[in-house]
Design a protein around this motif. Structure first.
Motif, PDB file in Angstrom:
ATOM      1  N   HIS A 293       0.804  -1.345  -0.003  1.00 55.95           N
ATOM      2  CA  HIS A 293       0.143   0.087  -0.041  1.00 55.95           C
ATOM      3  C   HIS A 293       0.951   1.280   0.069  1.00 55.95           C
ATOM      4  CE1 HIS A 293      -3.042   2.962   1.151  1.00 55.95           C
ATOM      5  NE2 HIS A 293      -3.751   2.029   0.961  1.00 55.95           N
ATOM      6  N   PRO A 294       0.609   2.144  -0.854  1.00 51.92           N
ATOM      7  CA  PRO A 294       1.438   3.300  -0.780  1.00 51.92           C
ATOM      8  C   PRO A 294       1.443   4.197   0.436  1.00 51.92           C
ATOM      9  CG  PRO A 294      -0.573   3.824  -2.154  1.00 51.92           C
ATOM     10  CD  PRO A 294      -0.299   2.270  -1.854  1.00 51.92           C
ATOM     11  N   ARG A 295       2.187   5.128   0.817  1.00 56.47           N
ATOM     12  CA  ARG A 295       2.316   5.695   1.835  1.00 56.47           C
ATOM     13  C   ARG A 295       1.148   6.758   1.924  1.00 56.47           C
ATOM     14  NH1 ARG A 295       7.469   6.261   4.381  1.00 56.47           N
ATOM     15  NH2 ARG A 295       8.502   4.383   3.900  1.00 56.47           N
ATOM     16  N   ARG A 296       0.598   7.075   3.229  1.00 51.58           N
ATOM     17  CA  ARG A 296      -0.934   7.781   3.447  1.00 51.58           C
ATOM     18  C   ARG A 296      -0.534   9.257   2.733  1.00 51.58           C
ATOM     19  NH1 ARG A 296      -4.050   6.993   8.628  1.00 51.58           N
ATOM     20  NH2 ARG A 296      -2.037   7.047   9.657  1.00 51.58           N
ATOM     21  N   TRP A 297       0.589   9.860   2.762  1.00 50.31           N
ATOM     22  CA  TRP A 297       0.988  11.366   2.514  1.00 50.31           C
ATOM     23  C   TRP A 297       0.829  11.261   0.927  1.00 50.31           C
ATOM     24  CZ3 TRP A 297       4.458  12.821  -0.680  1.00 50.31           C
ATOM     25  CH2 TRP A 297       5.754  12.112  -0.798  1.00 50.31           C
ATOM     26  N   VAL A 298       1.156  10.190   0.266  1.00 51.77           N
ATOM     27  CA  VAL A 298       1.129  10.172  -1.088  1.00 51.77           C
ATOM     28  C   VAL A 298      -0.515  10.205  -1.503  1.00 51.77           C
ATOM     29  CG1 VAL A 298       1.822   8.827  -3.141  1.00 51.77           C
ATOM     30  CG2 VAL A 298       3.577   9.171  -1.301  1.00 51.77           C
ATOM     31  N   THR A 299      -1.117   9.134  -0.821  1.00 52.14           N
ATOM     32  CA  THR A 299      -2.344   8.841  -1.422  1.00 52.14           C
ATOM     33  C   THR A 299      -3.377  10.397  -0.955  1.00 52.14           C
ATOM     34  OG1 THR A 299      -2.998   7.928   0.736  1.00 52.14           O
ATOM     35  CG2 THR A 299      -2.207   6.393  -1.025  1.00 52.14           C
ATOM     36  N   ALA A 300      -2.674  11.072   0.225  1.00 47.03           N
ATOM     37  CA  ALA A 300      -3.615  12.186   0.538  1.00 47.03           C
ATOM     38  C   ALA A 300      -3.307  13.328  -0.514  1.00 47.03           C
ATOM     39  CB  ALA A 300      -3.107  12.576   1.749  1.00 47.03           C
ATOM     40  N   ALA A 301      -2.125  13.186  -1.157  1.00 44.50           N
ATOM     41  CA  ALA A 301      -1.758  14.434  -2.303  1.00 44.50           C
ATOM     42  C   ALA A 301      -2.372  14.146  -3.184  1.00 44.50           C
ATOM     43  CB  ALA A 301      -0.055  14.284  -2.224  1.00 44.50           C
ATOM     44  N   LEU A 302      -2.606  12.711  -3.607  1.00 42.99           N
ATOM     45  CA  LEU A 302      -3.550  12.338  -5.066  1.00 42.99           C
ATOM     46  C   LEU A 302      -4.859  12.837  -4.720  1.00 42.99           C
ATOM     47  CD1 LEU A 302      -3.384  11.110  -7.645  1.00 42.99           C
ATOM     48  CD2 LEU A 302      -3.536   8.785  -6.370  1.00 42.99           C
ATOM     49  N   ALA A 303      -5.420  12.449  -3.447  1.00 47.71           N
ATOM     50  CA  ALA A 303      -6.863  12.829  -3.310  1.00 47.71           C
ATOM     51  C   ALA A 303      -7.157  14.192  -3.332  1.00 47.71           C
ATOM     52  CB  ALA A 303      -7.402  12.176  -1.713  1.00 47.71           C
ATOM     53  N   VAL A 304      -6.356  14.965  -2.783  1.00 48.97           N
ATOM     54  CA  VAL A 304      -6.455  16.627  -2.902  1.00 48.97           C
ATOM     55  C   VAL A 304      -6.344  17.003  -4.256  1.00 48.97           C
ATOM     56  CG1 VAL A 304      -5.313  18.915  -2.397  1.00 48.97           C
ATOM     57  CG2 VAL A 304      -5.504  17.215  -0.539  1.00 48.97           C
ATOM     58  N   GLY A 305      -5.444  16.412  -5.285  1.00 48.73           N
ATOM     59  CA  GLY A 305      -5.426  16.728  -6.810  1.00 48.73           C
ATOM     60  C   GLY A 305      -6.861  16.426  -7.315  1.00 48.73           C
ATOM     61  N   ILE A 306      -7.148  15.123  -7.110  1.00 46.92           N
ATOM     62  CA  ILE A 306      -8.439  14.776  -7.542  1.00 46.92           C
ATOM     63  C   ILE A 306      -9.923  15.609  -7.176  1.00 46.92           C
ATOM     64  CG2 ILE A 306     -10.181  12.790  -7.590  1.00 46.92           C
ATOM     65  CD1 ILE A 306      -7.759  10.909  -7.396  1.00 46.92           C
ATOM     66  N   TYR A 307      -9.842  15.790  -6.012  1.00 50.81           N
ATOM     67  CA  TYR A 307     -11.072  16.621  -5.571  1.00 50.81           C
ATOM     68  C   TYR A 307     -10.823  17.966  -6.073  1.00 50.81           C
ATOM     69  CZ  TYR A 307     -14.187  18.653  -2.185  1.00 50.81           C
ATOM     70  OH  TYR A 307     -15.409  18.886  -1.443  1.00 50.81           O
ATOM     71  N   ALA A 308      -9.462  18.668  -5.991  1.00 48.46           N
ATOM     72  CA  ALA A 308      -9.585  19.860  -6.620  1.00 48.46           C
ATOM     73  C   ALA A 308      -9.930  20.052  -7.983  1.00 48.46           C
ATOM     74  CB  ALA A 308      -8.178  20.464  -6.465  1.00 48.46           C
ATOM     75  N   ASN A 309      -9.683  19.040  -8.838  1.00 47.25           N
ATOM     76  CA  ASN A 309     -10.041  18.893 -10.303  1.00 47.25           C
ATOM     77  C   ASN A 309     -11.395  19.139 -10.641  1.00 47.25           C
ATOM     78  OD1 ASN A 309      -8.905  18.503 -13.222  1.00 47.25           O
ATOM     79  ND2 ASN A 309     -10.278  16.825 -12.958  1.00 47.25           N
ATOM     80  N   PHE A 310     -12.271  18.407  -9.477  1.00 49.21           N
ATOM     81  CA  PHE A 310     -13.689  18.440  -9.738  1.00 49.21           C
ATOM     82  C   PHE A 310     -14.038  20.078  -9.761  1.00 49.21           C
ATOM     83  CE2 PHE A 310     -13.658  14.079  -8.093  1.00 49.21           C
ATOM     84  CZ  PHE A 310     -14.292  13.456  -9.115  1.00 49.21           C
ATOM     85  N   PHE A 311     -13.285  20.895  -9.173  1.00 49.23           N
ATOM     86  CA  PHE A 311     -13.790  22.269  -9.190  1.00 49.23           C
ATOM     87  C   PHE A 311     -12.924  23.123 -10.570  1.00 49.23           C
ATOM     88  CE2 PHE A 311     -14.520  20.680  -4.789  1.00 49.23           C
ATOM     89  CZ  PHE A 311     -15.739  21.258  -4.487  1.00 49.23           C
ATOM     90  N   THR A 312     -11.647  22.841 -10.380  1.00 51.15           N
ATOM     91  CA  THR A 312     -11.025  23.563 -11.441  1.00 51.15           C
ATOM     92  C   THR A 312     -11.031  23.480 -12.754  1.00 51.15           C
ATOM     93  OG1 THR A 312      -9.039  21.933 -10.999  1.00 51.15           O
ATOM     94  CG2 THR A 312      -9.095  23.882  -9.796  1.00 51.15           C
TER      95      THR A 312
END
Length: 302
Positions: A174-193
């Motif tokens: 399983h990837p490090r949680r900080w990596v998955t958190a950064a990815l999740a933030v990018g995905i969530y932001a893209n739903f707006f941007t």
């Protein structure tokens, strides 16, 4: 594909189960004892248990979807209480009932509330941008968004936290949680941007494959410990949510612009959106249930 079936007896006291889950396991033990040593019979019992436990994990989402369909066909047009308000009160009552009867733990409820907040923020933006719309009725709403919409996101959170516990999910690589958190933030932001700049969903999809491509999910049904690629699990759950979305739009819970003049099946491209939203959802859950390796020796914490 599913790989590496291993049959082992569940360890006493090792799993946190509700009374319903205990009864499912008790039924399975009884059926396995009827034909000991039969691999085909064991597979059949495991399949039945898998279906029962998946249905149990979907309890809140299934009940909410039933409410949406019931309101679509049977809620009286002449009722003094607007349909959307009735749905909000019914969903709230359902949530309280699950807590009161201990069908959902307080720990799980924290995740559900977080899903409410994350989902409602997206709903407010997306309805204002015209991505989809709700019937303009009722007073239990924020802007153009009826409050029952948050419960739909909560249903996804409820399912995820329950399968983590019921199926004892464990993860290889399983990837490090900080990596998955950064990815999740990018995905969530893209739903707006993506409304203002180029849509990065395909870049983000490639990033998901790169981050989770080597991860294998292990899960226990009853006596069987199975495993599958985590990306496959994401895809299957996203497809299931897409089917539920079609039922919800058919029920008139919300409509996309192309459905205003007549309902039709939601386009398959929405599967990508649900797949990406699954990543955000799973990352939120892993901050409550840290991912553990199959041997249970530690967790991914950084």
């Amino acid at each position: 594909m599913l790989r590496d079936l291993r049959l082992t007896l569940p360890r006493a006291g090792a799993r946190e189960l509700t009374i319903v889950e205990e009864r499912i396991d008790a039924w399975a033990r009884g059926r396995l004892a009827l034909v000991p040593g039969s691999r085909a019979h064991a597979w059949l019992v495991e399949l039945v248990v898998f279906v029962l436990k998946q249905g149990w994990a979907c309890l809140f989402g299934g009940a909410l979807l039933t409410l949406l369909l019931a309101a679509r066909f049977w809620y009286p047009e002449s009722a003094s209480l607007a349909r959307n308000d009735a749905l909000t009160l019914a969903a709230l009552g359902l949530q309280v009932l699950m807590l009161a009867t201990r069908l959902e733990t307080v720990r799980e409820m924290r995740v559900v509330l977080l899903f409410h907040l994350v989902g409602t923020a997206m709903e407010l933006f997306k309805t204002d941008a015209g991505s989809w719309s709700y019937a303009a009725e009722g007073v239990l709403r924020v802007g153009d968004v009826p409050l029952f919409s948050g419960f739909m996101y909560g249903a996804v959170g409820s399912y995820l936290v329950r399968v983590f516990r019921i199926f004892e999910l464990r993860f290889d690589r399983h990837p490090r949680r900080w990596v998955t958190a950064a990815l999740a933030v990018g995905i969530y932001a893209n739903f707006f941007t993506h409304h203002w700049v180029a849509d990065a969903r395909w870049v983000l999809l490639a990033a998901v494959v790169a981050v989770y491509g080597r991860t294998v999910m292990h899960f226990r049904v009853h006596a069987a410990r199975l495993r599958m690629p985590l990306l496959l699990a994401f895809t299957l759950v996203a497809a299931f949510i897409w089917v539920a979305e079609n039922l919800a739009t058919f029920a008139g819970a919300w409509l996309y612009p192309s459905q205003v003049d007549g309902w039709h099946v939601v386009g398959g491209t929405k599967l990508v959106s649900w797949f990406l939203l699954m990543i955000v959802s799973v990352v939120l859950v892993t901050w409550v249930y840290p991912p553990r390796p199959p041997d249970g020796a530690g967790a991914v914490t950084r």
